[in-house]
Design a protein around this motif. Structure first.
Motif, PDB file in Angstrom:
ATOM      1  N   HIS A 420       0.856  -1.188   0.000  1.00  0.00           N
ATOM      2  CA  HIS A 420       0.000   0.000   0.000  1.00  0.00           C
ATOM      3  C   HIS A 420       0.896   1.244   0.000  1.00  0.00           C
ATOM      4  O   HIS A 420       1.017   1.957   1.002  1.00  0.00           O
ATOM      5  N   SER A 421       1.517   1.522  -1.133  1.00  0.00           N
ATOM      6  CA  SER A 421       2.512   2.586  -1.205  1.00  0.00           C
ATOM      7  C   SER A 421       2.836   2.895  -2.661  1.00  0.00           C
ATOM      8  O   SER A 421       2.438   2.157  -3.572  1.00  0.00           O
ATOM      9  N   SER A 422       3.596   3.959  -2.864  1.00  0.00           N
ATOM     10  CA  SER A 422       4.034   4.299  -4.218  1.00  0.00           C
ATOM     11  C   SER A 422       4.906   3.183  -4.793  1.00  0.00           C
ATOM     12  O   SER A 422       4.712   2.741  -5.931  1.00  0.00           O
ATOM     13  N   LEU A 423       5.893   2.731  -4.012  1.00  0.00           N
ATOM     14  CA  LEU A 423       6.744   1.644  -4.484  1.00  0.00           C
ATOM     15  C   LEU A 423       5.962   0.339  -4.607  1.00  0.00           C
ATOM     16  O   LEU A 423       6.260  -0.496  -5.477  1.00  0.00           O
ATOM     17  N   GLY A 424       4.968   0.149  -3.746  1.00  0.00           N
ATOM     18  CA  GLY A 424       4.140  -1.051  -3.835  1.00  0.00           C
ATOM     19  C   GLY A 424       3.414  -1.151  -5.155  1.00  0.00           C
ATOM     20  O   GLY A 424       3.235  -2.246  -5.703  1.00  0.00           O
ATOM     21  N   ARG A 425       2.998  -0.011  -5.710  1.00  0.00           N
ATOM     22  CA  ARG A 425       2.338  -0.027  -7.013  1.00  0.00           C
ATOM     23  C   ARG A 425       3.309  -0.467  -8.102  1.00  0.00           C
ATOM     24  O   ARG A 425       2.927  -1.191  -9.033  1.00  0.00           O
ATOM     25  N   HIS A 426       4.573  -0.025  -8.005  1.00  0.00           N
ATOM     26  CA  HIS A 426       5.568  -0.475  -8.985  1.00  0.00           C
ATOM     27  C   HIS A 426       5.815  -1.972  -8.863  1.00  0.00           C
ATOM     28  O   HIS A 426       5.906  -2.689  -9.876  1.00  0.00           O
ATOM     29  N   LEU A 427       5.927  -2.467  -7.640  1.00  0.00           N
ATOM     30  CA  LEU A 427       6.160  -3.892  -7.452  1.00  0.00           C
ATOM     31  C   LEU A 427       4.977  -4.703  -7.963  1.00  0.00           C
ATOM     32  O   LEU A 427       5.152  -5.734  -8.632  1.00  0.00           O
ATOM     33  N   ALA A 428       3.763  -4.244  -7.680  1.00  0.00           N
ATOM     34  CA  ALA A 428       2.571  -4.950  -8.145  1.00  0.00           C
ATOM     35  C   ALA A 428       2.510  -4.974  -9.670  1.00  0.00           C
ATOM     36  O   ALA A 428       2.145  -5.992 -10.278  1.00  0.00           O
ATOM     37  N   ARG A 429       2.889  -3.868 -10.288  1.00  0.00           N
ATOM     38  CA  ARG A 429       2.881  -3.812 -11.757  1.00  0.00           C
ATOM     39  C   ARG A 429       3.871  -4.828 -12.333  1.00  0.00           C
ATOM     40  O   ARG A 429       3.598  -5.482 -13.339  1.00  0.00           O
ATOM     41  N   CYS A 430       5.012  -4.966 -11.683  1.00  0.00           N
ATOM     42  CA  CYS A 430       6.010  -5.934 -12.138  1.00  0.00           C
ATOM     43  C   CYS A 430       5.511  -7.361 -11.933  1.00  0.00           C
ATOM     44  O   CYS A 430       5.696  -8.225 -12.801  1.00  0.00           O
ATOM     45  N   VAL A 431       4.894  -7.627 -10.789  1.00  0.00           N
ATOM     46  CA  VAL A 431       4.313  -8.956 -10.535  1.00  0.00           C
ATOM     47  C   VAL A 431       3.251  -9.260 -11.585  1.00  0.00           C
ATOM     48  O   VAL A 431       3.198 -10.370 -12.144  1.00  0.00           O
ATOM     49  N   ARG A 432       2.415  -8.283 -11.873  1.00  0.00           N
ATOM     50  CA  ARG A 432       1.376  -8.486 -12.877  1.00  0.00           C
ATOM     51  C   ARG A 432       1.991  -8.794 -14.243  1.00  0.00           C
ATOM     52  O   ARG A 432       1.449  -9.601 -15.009  1.00  0.00           O
ATOM     53  N   THR A 433       3.112  -8.178 -14.565  1.00  0.00           N
ATOM     54  CA  THR A 433       3.766  -8.445 -15.846  1.00  0.00           C
ATOM     55  C   THR A 433       4.206  -9.894 -15.944  1.00  0.00           C
ATOM     56  O   THR A 433       4.106 -10.520 -17.006  1.00  0.00           O
ATOM     57  N   GLN A 434       4.703 -10.442 -14.828  1.00  0.00           N
ATOM     58  CA  GLN A 434       5.084 -11.853 -14.836  1.00  0.00           C
ATOM     59  C   GLN A 434       3.860 -12.735 -15.125  1.00  0.00           C
ATOM     60  O   GLN A 434       3.950 -13.711 -15.887  1.00  0.00           O
ATOM     61  N   VAL A 435       2.729 -12.387 -14.525  1.00  0.00           N
ATOM     62  CA  VAL A 435       1.501 -13.164 -14.748  1.00  0.00           C
ATOM     63  C   VAL A 435       1.004 -12.971 -16.181  1.00  0.00           C
ATOM     64  O   VAL A 435       0.525 -13.922 -16.818  1.00  0.00           O
ATOM     65  N   LEU A 436       1.122 -11.752 -16.700  1.00  0.00           N
ATOM     66  CA  LEU A 436       0.719 -11.502 -18.087  1.00  0.00           C
ATOM     67  C   LEU A 436       1.516 -12.379 -19.049  1.00  0.00           C
ATOM     68  O   LEU A 436       0.966 -12.891 -20.037  1.00  0.00           O
ATOM     69  N   TYR A 437       2.801 -12.533 -18.759  1.00  0.00           N
ATOM     70  CA  TYR A 437       3.601 -13.410 -19.629  1.00  0.00           C
ATOM     71  C   TYR A 437       3.067 -14.845 -19.568  1.00  0.00           C
ATOM     72  O   TYR A 437       2.937 -15.512 -20.602  1.00  0.00           O
ATOM     73  N   ASP A 438       2.735 -15.320 -18.383  1.00  0.00           N
ATOM     74  CA  ASP A 438       2.154 -16.665 -18.258  1.00  0.00           C
ATOM     75  C   ASP A 438       0.851 -16.764 -19.034  1.00  0.00           C
ATOM     76  O   ASP A 438       0.568 -17.798 -19.679  1.00  0.00           O
ATOM     77  N   MET A 439       0.027 -15.715 -18.975  1.00  0.00           N
ATOM     78  CA  MET A 439      -1.239 -15.710 -19.703  1.00  0.00           C
ATOM     79  C   MET A 439      -1.004 -15.759 -21.215  1.00  0.00           C
ATOM     80  O   MET A 439      -1.742 -16.425 -21.957  1.00  0.00           O
ATOM     81  N   MET A 440       0.034 -15.063 -21.671  1.00  0.00           N
ATOM     82  CA  MET A 440       0.345 -15.071 -23.094  1.00  0.00           C
ATOM     83  C   MET A 440       0.720 -16.474 -23.559  1.00  0.00           C
ATOM     84  O   MET A 440       0.244 -16.947 -24.598  1.00  0.00           O
ATOM     85  N   VAL A 441       1.553 -17.144 -22.777  1.00  0.00           N
ATOM     86  CA  VAL A 441       1.948 -18.512 -23.115  1.00  0.00           C
ATOM     87  C   VAL A 441       0.741 -19.449 -23.091  1.00  0.00           C
ATOM     88  O   VAL A 441       0.540 -20.257 -24.015  1.00  0.00           O
ATOM     89  N   GLU A 442      -0.081 -19.336 -22.047  1.00  0.00           N
ATOM     90  CA  GLU A 442      -1.255 -20.207 -21.930  1.00  0.00           C
ATOM     91  C   GLU A 442      -2.200 -20.029 -23.121  1.00  0.00           C
ATOM     92  O   GLU A 442      -2.692 -21.014 -23.704  1.00  0.00           O
ATOM     93  N   ASN A 443      -2.465 -18.786 -23.498  1.00  0.00           N
ATOM     94  CA  ASN A 443      -3.409 -18.535 -24.587  1.00  0.00           C
ATOM     95  C   ASN A 443      -2.825 -18.898 -25.941  1.00  0.00           C
ATOM     96  O   ASN A 443      -3.555 -19.331 -26.843  1.00  0.00           O
TER      97      ASN A 443
END
Length: 567
Positions: A420-443
């Motif tokens: 719950h912070s400015s840096l937390g938003r950056h970390l969450a965005r990076c985590v989401r990118t890792q999941v997006l890559y998994d979604m790309m491979v799955e699809n």
């Protein structure tokens, strides 16, 4: 105690025009106002048009978020018509969404916000060998070597020696809040330059499937226009599918071995910033990456979390879910529109009434959305928290790894509350990118398998009955929840409203005078130099503002509004 007013106008390194006003007392922000400085009139343009054409217009809301508006628009019309979508079309759309999201997140971190934390000029003092040791301690990326870092240092040195910093001009270099060691700065600058190549690879995937980018051309209400034929040169064939896989493989290394370690080390070295920037902690996201033709099974979850309490998570379960539909409203109490109402987007109006900046009345072209009558923060942080609350394995795995690695560098555990912070938003965005890559491979794998099984259908033609139909389409865009709302009457658009992520986050005070997420997140932020308010930019940029989406300019009389001379 003296209160000082500072005004950052325009906020740069974003899309569109944003003004932030802050009251500063004793070196801290005590109040803030977020003001969008242009009017969006796309809804007005769409009235009376064919619903099948809406996605082509709504892409033009923004030059960055083109794909996401196209996706939300066709989903809105399909929801109004209760139209089922062929599986191939869902999978192709999902691949475009994933590629666009990865591209967007890489650009945001490296090219739009990293320079709030990275001192480019300081990189000239770095020892390339020491930089190699730092970088290789984080990742085995091939370019993490002294020779490459020395080359980058030389290139940056030529900029500085010429007196023309080029893309690095006008930064707050030497600011007291810039505290990375020179070696970390050199590593980050090197990766900044590399990121330009890798965001392009992700965008190539979007262009191959979408026909072009920005402004993809392959969508249609009812599916996609991609012809599928494994043996036809002019169709989506095995050669094109194989090239997509090559681009995906190249992209994986940068996403996993550069982006993730960079965010981890910056969060660790700025750990004292983890308490700042929380603001509104009601979180809203929506599910995405539909795995079926009806939009009831998704690869990524979404829902609402009130007051940061993950135990109270309420899932949004399917396209057209009434829980989402009935709880979204917009207020114009503090916006430059005619009236003072709080309504569902189905009943929304976009009638401008400008009154100049009045901090206790109207002061923004952005409306103020609410969920269950409360302001809500949207974006990757909301999306990641929904993943945690719903038990999404990929999200939990990447997040736990990141928090553990930050803790290993700082020498103390990092709790999930630090998100719950400015840096937390950056970390969450990076985590989401890792999941997006998994979604790309799955699809990708699902699309290849479905075509191999003999299914080449990609379009289900719509029909428009007489009378009125209403529907909305949502999409978890890179900046958060995007929803388009349409009322159709006798085959024509009667009303159209877009409630976009930066409307949620950049919105002014709502009908109850509660601050919007940008405004609330700035309260308590330290300000070391009032003339160079770097800390304001750090927090605002952490949301990845796109004010072109939240607001736009249009003149029905087609008069010249502004003339720009290009040199």
């Amino acid at each position: 105690m003296t209160t000082t007013r500072i005004c950052v106008d325009p906020v740069t390194r974003i899309e569109g025009h944003l003004r932030i006003d802050c009251d500063i007392r004793d070196g801290q922000v005590v109040d803030a106002w977020s003001s969008g400085q242009m009017w969006r009139g796309i809804e007005t343009i769409l009235t009376g048009r064919d619903p099948r054409d809406a996605w082509l217009y709504t892409q033009r809301i923004c030059g960055v978020c083109t794909t996401v508006h196209a996706i939300a628009s066709v989903r809105a019309v399909e929801d109004a018509l209760a139209l089922e979508i062929p599986l191939n079309a869902q999978l192709i759309r999902n691949l475009i969404v994933a590629a666009h999201g990865i591209h967007d997140h890489l650009v945001h971190f490296y090219h739009l916000s990293a320079l709030d934390w990275v001192d480019v000029v300081s990189a000239l003092k770095a020892d390339p060998m020491a930089t190699e040791r730092l970088a290789q301690g984080l990742s085995d990326w091939p370019n993490n070597n002294a020779r490459y870092f020395a080359e980058v240092q030389s290139r940056v040195g030529k900029f500085v020696a010429s007196g023309q910093l080029g893309i690095f001009a006008h930064g707050y270099w030497g600011h007291a809040a810039m505290r990375l060691p020179p070696e970390a700065n050199l590593m980050a600058v090197a990766h900044y330059l590399e990121a330009m190549d890798y965001q392009r690879k992700s965008n190539q995937i979007t262009a191959i499937l979408g026909g072009k980018t920005p402004h993809i051309q392959n969508l249609a209400v009812g599916g996609v226009a991609n012809a599928i034929n494994p043996d036809e040169q002019s169709a989506l064939n095995m050669e094109r599918l194989a090239y997509l896989k090559t681009l995906m493989d190249e992209l994986q290394g940068f996403v996993r071995r550069v982006y993730l370690p960079d965010v981890i080390v910056i969060a660790a070295l700025y750990a004292d910033w983890l308490p700042y920037g929380a603001g509104v902690m009601n979180y809203l996201s929506v599910p995405d990456f539909p795995r079926d033709t009806k939009g009831t099974d998704f690869g990524m979850p979404g829902g609402y979390i009130p007051a940061a309490d993950l135990t109270q998570f309420h899932a949004v379960k399917h396209f057209g879910d009434p829980y989402f539909e009935q709880n979204v409203k917009e207020s114009i109490k503090h916006s430059w529109y005619k009236g003072d109402w709080t309504r569902s987007p189905y009943d929304g109006e976009t009638v401008p009434e400008y009154t100049d900046f009045q901090q206790d009345a109207a002061y923004s072209w952005v409306k103020s959305p609410s969920f269950a009558d409360e302001p809500a923060q949207v974006g990757p942080l909301a999306n990641v928290l929904a993943g945690v609350a719903s038990g999404h394995a990929g999200t939990i795995g990447y997040l736990n790894t990141a928090l553990e690695r930050i803790g290993a560098i700082t020498g103390s555990p990092v709790p999930m509350a630090a998100l719950h912070s400015s840096l937390g938003r950056h970390l969450a965005r990076c985590v989401r990118t890792q999941v997006l890559y998994d979604m790309m491979v799955e699809n990708y794998q699902a699309l290849v398998a479905n075509i191999a099984a003999g299914d080449t259908t990609s379009f289900n033609p719509p029909t428009f009955p007489k009378g009125e139909q209403m529907g909305y389409g949502f999409h978890e865009a890179p900046r958060g929840v995007l929803s388009h709302w349409v009322v159709i009457e006798n085959g024509k658009i009667k009303n159209y409203q877009a409630v976009v992520p930066s409307t949620w986050n950049a919105g002014p005070r709502n009908q109850n005078d509660a601050r919007g997420p940008y405004e609330a997140s700035l309260i308590g932020n330290p300000i070391l130099e009032e003339e160079r308010p770097l800390e304001v930019l750090r927090t605002v940029h952490s949301f990845d503002p796109c004010l072109a989406c939240a607001i736009h300019l249009h003149d029905n009389a087609r008069q010249t509004i502004v003339r720009v001379n290009a040199f």
